[in-house]
Design a protein around this motif. Structure first.
Motif, PDB file in Angstrom:
ATOM      1  N   UNK A 166      -9.586   4.428  15.683  1.00 50.96           N
ATOM      2  CA  UNK A 166      -8.732   3.971  16.283  1.00 50.96           C
ATOM      3  C   UNK A 166      -6.908   3.911  15.500  1.00 50.96           C
ATOM      4  N   UNK A 167      -6.079   4.004  16.183  1.00 50.37           N
ATOM      5  CA  UNK A 167      -4.559   4.185  15.151  1.00 50.37           C
ATOM      6  C   UNK A 167      -4.369   2.739  14.875  1.00 50.37           C
ATOM      7  N   UNK A 168      -4.359   2.863  13.759  1.00 48.67           N
ATOM      8  CA  UNK A 168      -3.900   1.716  12.525  1.00 48.67           C
ATOM      9  C   UNK A 168      -2.722   0.739  12.709  1.00 48.67           C
ATOM     10  N   UNK A 169      -2.345  -0.370  13.187  1.00 48.36           N
ATOM     11  CA  UNK A 169      -1.132  -1.240  12.826  1.00 48.36           C
ATOM     12  C   UNK A 169      -0.775  -1.521  11.417  1.00 48.36           C
ATOM     13  N   UNK A 170       0.764  -0.304  11.883  1.00 47.53           N
ATOM     14  CA  UNK A 170       1.009   0.034  10.385  1.00 47.53           C
ATOM     15  C   UNK A 170       2.348  -1.193   9.761  1.00 47.53           C
ATOM     16  N   UNK A 171       2.362  -2.031  10.307  1.00 44.05           N
ATOM     17  CA  UNK A 171       3.334  -3.095   9.427  1.00 44.05           C
ATOM     18  C   UNK A 171       2.438  -3.157   8.242  1.00 44.05           C
ATOM     19  N   UNK A 172       1.312  -3.831   8.290  1.00 45.28           N
ATOM     20  CA  UNK A 172       0.430  -4.335   7.040  1.00 45.28           C
ATOM     21  C   UNK A 172       0.518  -3.258   5.816  1.00 45.28           C
ATOM     22  N   UNK A 173       0.601  -1.541   6.484  1.00 46.87           N
ATOM     23  CA  UNK A 173       0.700  -1.020   5.279  1.00 46.87           C
ATOM     24  C   UNK A 173       1.740  -1.186   4.552  1.00 46.87           C
ATOM     25  N   UNK A 174       2.775  -1.364   5.216  1.00 44.54           N
ATOM     26  CA  UNK A 174       4.200  -1.378   3.931  1.00 44.54           C
ATOM     27  C   UNK A 174       4.360  -2.760   3.585  1.00 44.54           C
ATOM     28  N   UNK A 175       4.051  -4.068   4.170  1.00 44.76           N
ATOM     29  CA  UNK A 175       3.783  -5.172   3.491  1.00 44.76           C
ATOM     30  C   UNK A 175       3.927  -5.197   2.008  1.00 44.76           C
ATOM     31  N   UNK A 176       4.673  -6.378   1.230  1.00 43.49           N
ATOM     32  CA  UNK A 176       4.759  -6.999   0.345  1.00 43.49           C
ATOM     33  C   UNK A 176       4.085  -7.765  -0.429  1.00 43.49           C
ATOM     34  N   UNK A 177       3.306  -7.577  -0.932  1.00 48.63           N
ATOM     35  CA  UNK A 177       1.920  -9.181  -0.850  1.00 48.63           C
ATOM     36  C   UNK A 177       2.305  -9.090  -2.513  1.00 48.63           C
ATOM     37  N   UNK A 178       2.524 -10.602  -2.125  1.00 42.70           N
ATOM     38  CA  UNK A 178       2.503 -12.084  -3.191  1.00 42.70           C
ATOM     39  C   UNK A 178       0.709 -11.796  -4.090  1.00 42.70           C
ATOM     40  N   UNK A 179       0.301 -11.675  -4.660  1.00 47.98           N
ATOM     41  CA  UNK A 179      -1.010 -11.724  -6.004  1.00 47.98           C
ATOM     42  C   UNK A 179      -0.923 -12.233  -6.715  1.00 47.98           C
ATOM     43  N   UNK A 180      -0.314 -12.992  -6.735  1.00 46.43           N
ATOM     44  CA  UNK A 180      -0.525 -13.371  -8.465  1.00 46.43           C
ATOM     45  C   UNK A 180      -1.166 -14.936  -8.551  1.00 46.43           C
ATOM     46  N   UNK A 181      -2.078 -15.284  -7.375  1.00 45.59           N
ATOM     47  CA  UNK A 181      -3.338 -16.253  -7.946  1.00 45.59           C
ATOM     48  C   UNK A 181      -3.943 -15.054  -7.205  1.00 45.59           C
ATOM     49  N   UNK A 182      -4.074 -14.203  -6.948  1.00 43.79           N
ATOM     50  CA  UNK A 182      -5.385 -13.161  -7.142  1.00 43.79           C
ATOM     51  C   UNK A 182      -5.483 -12.762  -8.608  1.00 43.79           C
ATOM     52  N   UNK A 239       1.315  -1.705  -0.467  1.00 40.53           N
ATOM     53  CA  UNK A 239       0.115   0.165   0.071  1.00 40.53           C
ATOM     54  C   UNK A 239       0.708   1.083   0.441  1.00 40.53           C
ATOM     55  N   UNK A 240       1.454   1.212   0.789  1.00 43.43           N
ATOM     56  CA  UNK A 240       3.445   2.350   0.370  1.00 43.43           C
ATOM     57  C   UNK A 240       3.548   2.465  -0.062  1.00 43.43           C
ATOM     58  N   UNK A 241       3.460   2.364  -1.478  1.00 42.62           N
ATOM     59  CA  UNK A 241       4.160   1.797  -3.069  1.00 42.62           C
ATOM     60  C   UNK A 241       2.829   2.807  -3.443  1.00 42.62           C
ATOM     61  N   UNK A 242       1.632   3.221  -3.042  1.00 46.69           N
ATOM     62  CA  UNK A 242       0.879   3.920  -3.555  1.00 46.69           C
ATOM     63  C   UNK A 242       0.620   4.842  -3.631  1.00 46.69           C
ATOM     64  N   UNK A 243       1.080   5.482  -3.126  1.00 46.97           N
ATOM     65  CA  UNK A 243       0.852   7.120  -1.778  1.00 46.97           C
ATOM     66  C   UNK A 243       2.401   7.976  -2.044  1.00 46.97           C
ATOM     67  N   UNK A 244       1.808   9.056  -2.446  1.00 41.25           N
ATOM     68  CA  UNK A 244       2.314  10.471  -2.611  1.00 41.25           C
ATOM     69  C   UNK A 244       3.319  10.572  -1.080  1.00 41.25           C
ATOM     70  N   UNK A 245       5.328   9.992  -1.796  1.00 48.03           N
ATOM     71  CA  UNK A 245       6.619  10.572  -0.884  1.00 48.03           C
ATOM     72  C   UNK A 245       6.185  11.167   0.267  1.00 48.03           C
ATOM     73  N   UNK A 246       5.728  12.544   0.372  1.00 48.72           N
ATOM     74  CA  UNK A 246       4.837  12.957   1.486  1.00 48.72           C
ATOM     75  C   UNK A 246       4.208  12.200   2.732  1.00 48.72           C
ATOM     76  N   UNK A 247       3.685  11.941   1.531  1.00 50.73           N
ATOM     77  CA  UNK A 247       2.531  10.538   2.972  1.00 50.73           C
ATOM     78  C   UNK A 247       3.473   9.396   3.526  1.00 50.73           C
ATOM     79  N   UNK A 248       4.104   8.828   2.597  1.00 48.87           N
ATOM     80  CA  UNK A 248       4.961   7.908   3.350  1.00 48.87           C
ATOM     81  C   UNK A 248       5.368   8.525   4.091  1.00 48.87           C
TER      82      UNK A 248
END
Length: 293
Positions: A210-226, A158-167
């Motif tokens: 509420x505060x959002x767990x940060x880890x999943x926003x930066x995780x790289x996802x294997x989406x070949x099956x999708x 997800x972080x790959x899709x955000x503008x640098x200032x948002x990251x």
């Protein structure tokens, strides 16, 4: 048609609450006698194809985000579930929750409830949850619907899709939190997430996040099956959503939506969160158009 209400637990852990559903559906009483025929035709159209929706919320939200929309869909005769996933709702303090845990929880709910022909809906970050959950239960899905939701590329985050200032902002907030979480500052939330809301409504909505767990926003996802799935897909685009810059290589449509290959496009006027609370019927109607045959 089946329905579920009351508290729902998975492995002994509370994960959500499904309000009671009243059946059979009765169309609203028209204001004037001469409106009766039109009201009846509208009710029949809405019931032409009863659907089963599973609604997946996004970041800085919980399953209650869908309350108004779910109630409207149920009023129209559909079966609706809005499950919770780790790191949110009653489990919001679990900031170590991973993306895999979240998507697995949604797939587990679908299997536990033995749902079939599901219209699986993801909003915002929920789009990434839907992508991975769809890989786990593709045989149970009728259609996958994204509503102003991220559609990640294979190997992306997800972080790959955000503008640098948002990251940079999210990284700063995560590091300052001390517990790997991100809490949105109100000015950012007000301008980006609820730009159409009155200030009073914006403050009411902000009070519920509420505060959002940060880890999943930066995780790289294997989406070949999708991307190998043949499940039909739809994209609902709310045209005044300001969470992502419109144009400049960002945005929901066509930047995200075009990754789906062939898809159904439904457009509506709205921002990222406001209309889900203030105009749930509008959102429900858009989701029905996106999910029906």
């Amino acid at each position: 048609m089946t329905s579920l209400h009351g508290p729902y637990a998975r492995n002994g852990r509370y994960v959500g609450y499904f309000p009671p559903v009243a059946y059979p559906y009765a169309p609203p009483v028209p204001a004037h006698p001469w409106d009766a025929a039109a009201a009846y035709r509208q009710a029949v159209r809405r019931r032409e194809q009863p659907l089963t929706f599973v609604l997946v919320h996004g970041s800085w939200a919980d399953a209650g985000f869908w309350n108004g929309v779910a109630a409207e869909l149920r009023r129209q005769g559909h079966t609706v579930y809005a499950p919770e996933y780790p790191g949110h709702g009653a489990d919001f303090a679990n900031t170590a929750a991973t993306h895999a845990m979240m998507s697995q929880a949604i797939a587990d709910d679908i299997e536990t409830l033995d749902l079939r022909n599901v219209v699986l809906v993801g909003h915002s970050f929920g789009g990434t949850i839907v992508q991975k959950a769809a890989e786990l239960v593709p045989e149970r899905l009728k259609r996958i619907v994204f509503i102003d939701a991220f559609v990640l590329k294979d190997g992306g985050s997800l972080s790959d899709e955000l503008p640098p200032e948002a990251v940079a902002l999210f990284t700063q907030l995560m590091e300052a939190s001390g517990n790997n979480a991100i809490m949105l500052p109100f000015p950012f939330f007000r301008d980006a997430f609820v730009n159409l809301a009155s200030l009073e409504t914006a403050r009411q909505l902000y009070a519920g996040i509420k505060p959002e767990p940060a880890g999943p926003l930066f995780e790289k996802l294997d989406l070949k099956k999708f991307y190998s799935l043949t499940t039909p897909k739809s994209y609902v685009y709310l045209t005044v959503d300001n969470v992502l810059p419109q144009g400049l290589g960002y945005g929901w449509h066509p930047h995200m939506s075009s990754r789906l290959g062939q898809f159904r496009l439904i457009k509506g006027y709205g921002d990222h969160m406001t209309q889900f609370k203030t105009e749930p019927k509008k959102i429900a109607d858009l989701l029905y158009m996106a999910g029906r045959d």
